[in-house]
Design a protein around this motif. Structure first.
Motif, PDB file in Angstrom:
ATOM      1  N   VAL A  51      47.286  24.287  61.649  1.00  0.00           N
ATOM      2  CA  VAL A  51      46.945  25.438  60.804  1.00  0.00           C
ATOM      3  C   VAL A  51      45.642  26.080  61.283  1.00  0.00           C
ATOM      4  O   VAL A  51      45.572  27.293  61.488  1.00  0.00           O
ATOM      5  CB  VAL A  51      46.806  25.004  59.323  1.00  0.00           C
ATOM      6  CG1 VAL A  51      46.216  26.128  58.475  1.00  0.00           C
ATOM      7  CG2 VAL A  51      48.155  24.580  58.767  1.00  0.00           C
ATOM      8  N   LYS A 104      44.218  25.970  64.177  1.00  0.00           N
ATOM      9  CA  LYS A 104      44.375  26.631  65.478  1.00  0.00           C
ATOM     10  C   LYS A 104      45.053  27.990  65.313  1.00  0.00           C
ATOM     11  O   LYS A 104      44.662  28.963  65.933  1.00  0.00           O
ATOM     12  CB  LYS A 104      45.207  25.768  66.413  1.00  0.00           C
ATOM     13  CG  LYS A 104      44.442  24.587  66.978  1.00  0.00           C
ATOM     14  CD  LYS A 104      45.345  23.824  67.923  1.00  0.00           C
ATOM     15  CE  LYS A 104      44.724  22.523  68.359  1.00  0.00           C
ATOM     16  NZ  LYS A 104      45.670  21.722  69.143  1.00  0.00           N
ATOM     17  N   LYS A 105      46.081  28.018  64.462  1.00  0.00           N
ATOM     18  CA  LYS A 105      46.794  29.292  64.234  1.00  0.00           C
ATOM     19  C   LYS A 105      45.868  30.334  63.642  1.00  0.00           C
ATOM     20  O   LYS A 105      46.028  31.527  63.878  1.00  0.00           O
ATOM     21  CB  LYS A 105      47.971  29.075  63.279  1.00  0.00           C
ATOM     22  CG  LYS A 105      49.115  28.344  63.942  1.00  0.00           C
ATOM     23  CD  LYS A 105      50.378  29.162  63.863  1.00  0.00           C
ATOM     24  CE  LYS A 105      51.448  28.501  64.683  1.00  0.00           C
ATOM     25  NZ  LYS A 105      52.218  29.415  65.484  1.00  0.00           N
ATOM     26  N   LEU A 106      44.915  29.874  62.842  1.00  0.00           N
ATOM     27  CA  LEU A 106      43.983  30.809  62.226  1.00  0.00           C
ATOM     28  C   LEU A 106      42.954  31.317  63.221  1.00  0.00           C
ATOM     29  O   LEU A 106      42.184  32.226  62.925  1.00  0.00           O
ATOM     30  CB  LEU A 106      43.275  30.146  61.040  1.00  0.00           C
ATOM     31  CG  LEU A 106      44.155  29.824  59.825  1.00  0.00           C
ATOM     32  CD1 LEU A 106      43.340  29.094  58.767  1.00  0.00           C
ATOM     33  CD2 LEU A 106      44.759  31.091  59.239  1.00  0.00           C
ATOM     34  N   GLY A 107      42.933  30.710  64.395  1.00  0.00           N
ATOM     35  CA  GLY A 107      42.003  31.156  65.420  1.00  0.00           C
ATOM     36  C   GLY A 107      40.595  30.603  65.248  1.00  0.00           C
ATOM     37  O   GLY A 107      39.636  31.147  65.786  1.00  0.00           O
ATOM     38  N   ILE A 108      40.466  29.507  64.486  1.00  0.00           N
ATOM     39  CA  ILE A 108      39.165  28.850  64.316  1.00  0.00           C
ATOM     40  C   ILE A 108      38.719  28.298  65.683  1.00  0.00           C
ATOM     41  O   ILE A 108      39.548  27.831  66.456  1.00  0.00           O
ATOM     42  CB  ILE A 108      39.290  27.681  63.303  1.00  0.00           C
ATOM     43  CG1 ILE A 108      39.916  28.171  61.999  1.00  0.00           C
ATOM     44  CG2 ILE A 108      37.968  26.954  63.105  1.00  0.00           C
ATOM     45  CD1 ILE A 108      39.000  28.696  60.969  1.00  0.00           C
ATOM     46  N   ASN A 138      47.521  32.477  67.999  1.00  0.00           N
ATOM     47  CA  ASN A 138      46.764  32.887  66.809  1.00  0.00           C
ATOM     48  C   ASN A 138      47.510  33.933  65.984  1.00  0.00           C
ATOM     49  O   ASN A 138      48.186  34.786  66.524  1.00  0.00           O
ATOM     50  CB  ASN A 138      45.417  33.474  67.216  1.00  0.00           C
ATOM     51  CG  ASN A 138      44.547  32.454  67.904  1.00  0.00           C
ATOM     52  OD1 ASN A 138      44.957  31.311  68.083  1.00  0.00           O
ATOM     53  ND2 ASN A 138      43.363  32.849  68.306  1.00  0.00           N
ATOM     54  N   MET A 190      48.901  33.425  56.946  1.00  0.00           N
ATOM     55  CA  MET A 190      49.285  32.019  56.820  1.00  0.00           C
ATOM     56  C   MET A 190      49.873  31.739  55.441  1.00  0.00           C
ATOM     57  O   MET A 190      50.881  31.055  55.302  1.00  0.00           O
ATOM     58  CB  MET A 190      48.043  31.149  57.062  1.00  0.00           C
ATOM     59  CG  MET A 190      48.268  29.670  56.932  1.00  0.00           C
ATOM     60  SD  MET A 190      49.354  28.996  58.201  1.00  0.00           S
ATOM     61  CE  MET A 190      48.270  28.925  59.614  1.00  0.00           C
TER      62      MET A 190
END
Ligand SMILES: Nc1ncnc2c1ncn2[C@@H]1O[C@H](COP(=O)(O)OP(=O)(O)O)[C@@H](O)[C@H]1O
Ligand code: SF4
Ligand SMILES: [Mg+2]
Lengths: 136, 465
Positions: free
Chosen positions: A25, A27-31, B349, B361
């Motif tokens: 999650v 990583k997907k958020l680009g953190i 991303n 998300m």
């Protein structure tokens, strides 16, 4: 952005799933990679403790304005001496748990190392709540 | 940004099955309008889809022999995996001499360049200047996987060039000195077991411009080479020894480090959980990690001919027989280092902006909850979650899920049926009921049409992914 996870206290084969799910999650958020790494190491250790010491429980993981906040709660035996538990190498893990590769006594010290803030609320015979904060 | 990829789809051959989408390690494939579609900025050219496609619709674009015509003087750079294709009694000298009979003026063994990288690795391990754990950079598919899925490990990648690139630079220098020709007239052609190396040549993430001009697949040289191998008089061309030739198989590169404490992982699906554990610092005690996207190492490359297990055995025998090569003296590291800094890819991303990403998300989770969690692939996405993500990104529709579609159709049909049922006594419908019935019929029709037009729309849209 809140993720809720139930943590099984009996099925060791799924121990670590919440933290690996939350890692995806983040990583997907680009953190940023460094923060993802710190969060997932600390979260993994807290999750394992909830499984092997706390007998299972639940977890709320959240990305907030400015930080990532993770709370693990269990109704396990609680921690008698938190200061002692925080020491490197201190562990009450049983032989069975050690055989599974856990119980090096580095979990809590590593959580401290990788988070910006941590809080343990615990009562013997009642349970443990541990809160981890990593700033963004 | 334009993304070059060696792996492409042959639309004619693709039958729109869902085999490849579920094997792709970066969820880079969708089936749209009955054909597979590769999302370019996610593809790492690992060749996994080429291996699993039963219609042979996934191909690697490589150069043909015509490329030799572009240059006055051509040098073949055989990957060590080439040595394993013919049998364990065929020597490296024979194969290299064979290459000089099928159009190449000279050869330079990538296996020999690999020995330089091994020497450099040992030197830097001794100096303690490699990251811990050090991740090999030899397999470009794995390096790309790390930039896409495990960016926090980028700094663990040893920033040495691939042996192919090192070989090309050495071969070029030697050819310039020998022939006096300018660089433009010297063709340096890699004989490749994999699409990932082709991509390294055309769109390297490590060097500004590759010293290699092109690549011909092992598959494409195989028959020509086989034709001359019987009668070729072996010249004394092989310089690489056990150490370099062994790079073709799993564990070969690690052997070159002379370490005890290393891990060898082959097959992209096996590589992923180990990278994930490394990211969590679970493998900090490992000194060196050798990863190859292909099972058994480069002998398992998707463009080889021989069965990879047979080839592995051939390589073992050929390497044994080659024995020790001439020792490599002191190596200067600056000739072998990455010219570019590796960066994290943003291909996975959801959004550049954190707040927007979080909103997406949440929507994804909501959409995903309505799905059956079967990960059946019938929608053309690798999992329910991936479809939910596509829906929120605007590249697919929840009705692409056949279960959701069916339920929707069932609800509409039921409502229509009930309206009819309430008038089975012959009584007339109210104007409201007539309007509702019309509306429902229109919805049904729309659903039927959605499937076609929706898909076509997505094909164009996916390019932007
Ligand atoms: N959730 C918990 N419930 C009860 N005891 C805990 C919990 N978490 C940690 N502890 C105690 O703290 C000790 C130290 O924890 P840790 O540093 O993670 O080491 P380890 O898990 O390897 O024993 C544990 O051995 C245990 O006695
Ligand atoms: S393992 Fe070897 S053949 Fe396979 S993708 Fe990596 S470099 Fe290419
Ligand atoms: Mg612990």
């Amino acid at each position: 952005m809140l993720k809720h996870y139930d943590i099984s206290g009996t099925d060791f084969s799924v121990a670590g799933e919440a933290s690996s799910n939350f890692k995806v999650v983040l990583k997907k958020l680009g953190i940023s990679p460094d923060i993802v790494r710190r969060v997932s190491i600390a979260m993994y250790e807290a999750e394992i403790n909830t499984v092997v010491h706390g007998g299972g429980g639940e977890c709320d993981a959240e990305v907030l304005d400015g930080c990532v906040k993770i709370v693990f709660k269990d109704d396990g035996p609680g921690i008698e001496n938190v200061e002692l538990a925080m020491q490197e190498g201190y562990s009450t893990a049983s032989d069975t748990v050690r055989e599974l590769g856990f119980g090096a006594g580095m979990g809590l010290p590593n959580i401290k190392k990788y988070t910006d803030d941590m809080k343990i609320e615990t009562q013997v015979g009642v349970g443990t709540k541990i809160t981890l904060i990593v700033n963004l | 940004m334009a993304y070059y990829h060696s792996v492409t789809l042959d639309r004619e051959r693709c039958r729109g099955c869902t085999n490849c989408i579920q094997h792709c390690p970066t969820e880079a494939i969708r089936v749209r309008g009955g054909k597979a579609k590769i999302i370019k900025d996610r593809c790492i050219d690992c060749g996994e889809c080429i291996r699993v496609c039963s219609s042979r619709a996934k191909r690697a674009v490589t150069d043909s022999f015509d490329i030799l015509k572009n240059y006055k003087y051509n040098i073949a750079l055989p990957a060590p995996a080439l040595y394993g294709q013919f049998g364990s009694d065929i020597t490296a000298d024979k194969i290299l001499s064979g290459l000089t009979e099928i159009g190449f003026d000279d050869v330079f063994e990538v296996a020999r360049a690999a020995e330089y990288i091994s020497a450099l690795t040992r030197k830097m391990l001794d100096e303690g200047s490699l990251p811990k754990p050090a991740i090999s950079s030899a397999c470009p598919a794995v390096v790309r996987l790390i930039t896409v899925r495990f960016p926090s490990l980028i700094n663990n990648i040893v920033n040495f060039l691939e042996p192919m690139e090192v070989a090309a630079r050495m071969a070029r220098k030697k050819a310039r000195e020998k022939t006096g020709l300018p660089d433009e007239e010297i063709g340096v052609i890699f004989i490749t077991p994999c699409p990932a190396k082709m991509t390294s040549i055309k769109a390297s993430i490590a060097v500004n411009k590759s010293a290699v001009n092109g690549a011909i697949s092992v598959n494409d040289v195989y028959l020509r080479l086989l034709g001359v191998l019987k009668n070729v008089k072996p010249k004394n061309l092989a310089k690489a020894g056990f150490e370099g030739i062994s790079w073709a198989r799993r564990g070969g590169e690690s052997y070159g480090t002379r370490l005890q404490n290393y891990i060898v992982v082959d097959g992209i699906q096996n590589v992923i959980p180990i990278l994930s554990a490394m990211e969590n610092e679970k493998l900090n005690d490992v000194r060196f990690a050798e990863f190859s996207a292909c099972p058994l190492g480069c002998v398992g490359g998707a463009l080889n001919v021989a069965n990879s297990y047979v080839s592995l055995n051939n390589i073992k025998n050929i390497a044994d027989r080659a024995g020790k090569s001439k020792p490599i003296g002191d190596v200067k590291d600056k000739d072998f280092m990455f010219e570019k800094q590796l960066g994290a890819s943003s291909a996975m991303n959801l959004d550049k902006d954190l707040t927007a990403a979080m909103k997406k998300m949440e929507e994804i989770e909501k959409v995903c909850e309505t799905m059956p969690q079967l990960d059946c692939g019938a929608c053309g996405a690798p999992s329910c979650k991936a479809l939910a993500e596509d829906v929120v990104r605007g590249y697919a529709d929840a009705y692409d899920c056949i279960f959701i579609m069916r339920e929707h159709v069932r609800n509409i049909t039921n409502e229509l049926y009930e309206i009819a049922e309430s008038h089975k006594d012959g009584s007339g419908m109210t104007s409201d009921e007539i309007a509702r019935a019309k509306e429902l019929s229109k919805k049904l029709l729309e659903l039927e049409q959605h499937q076609q037009s929706g898909y076509n729309f997505n094909i164009a849209e996916m390019e932007r992914y």
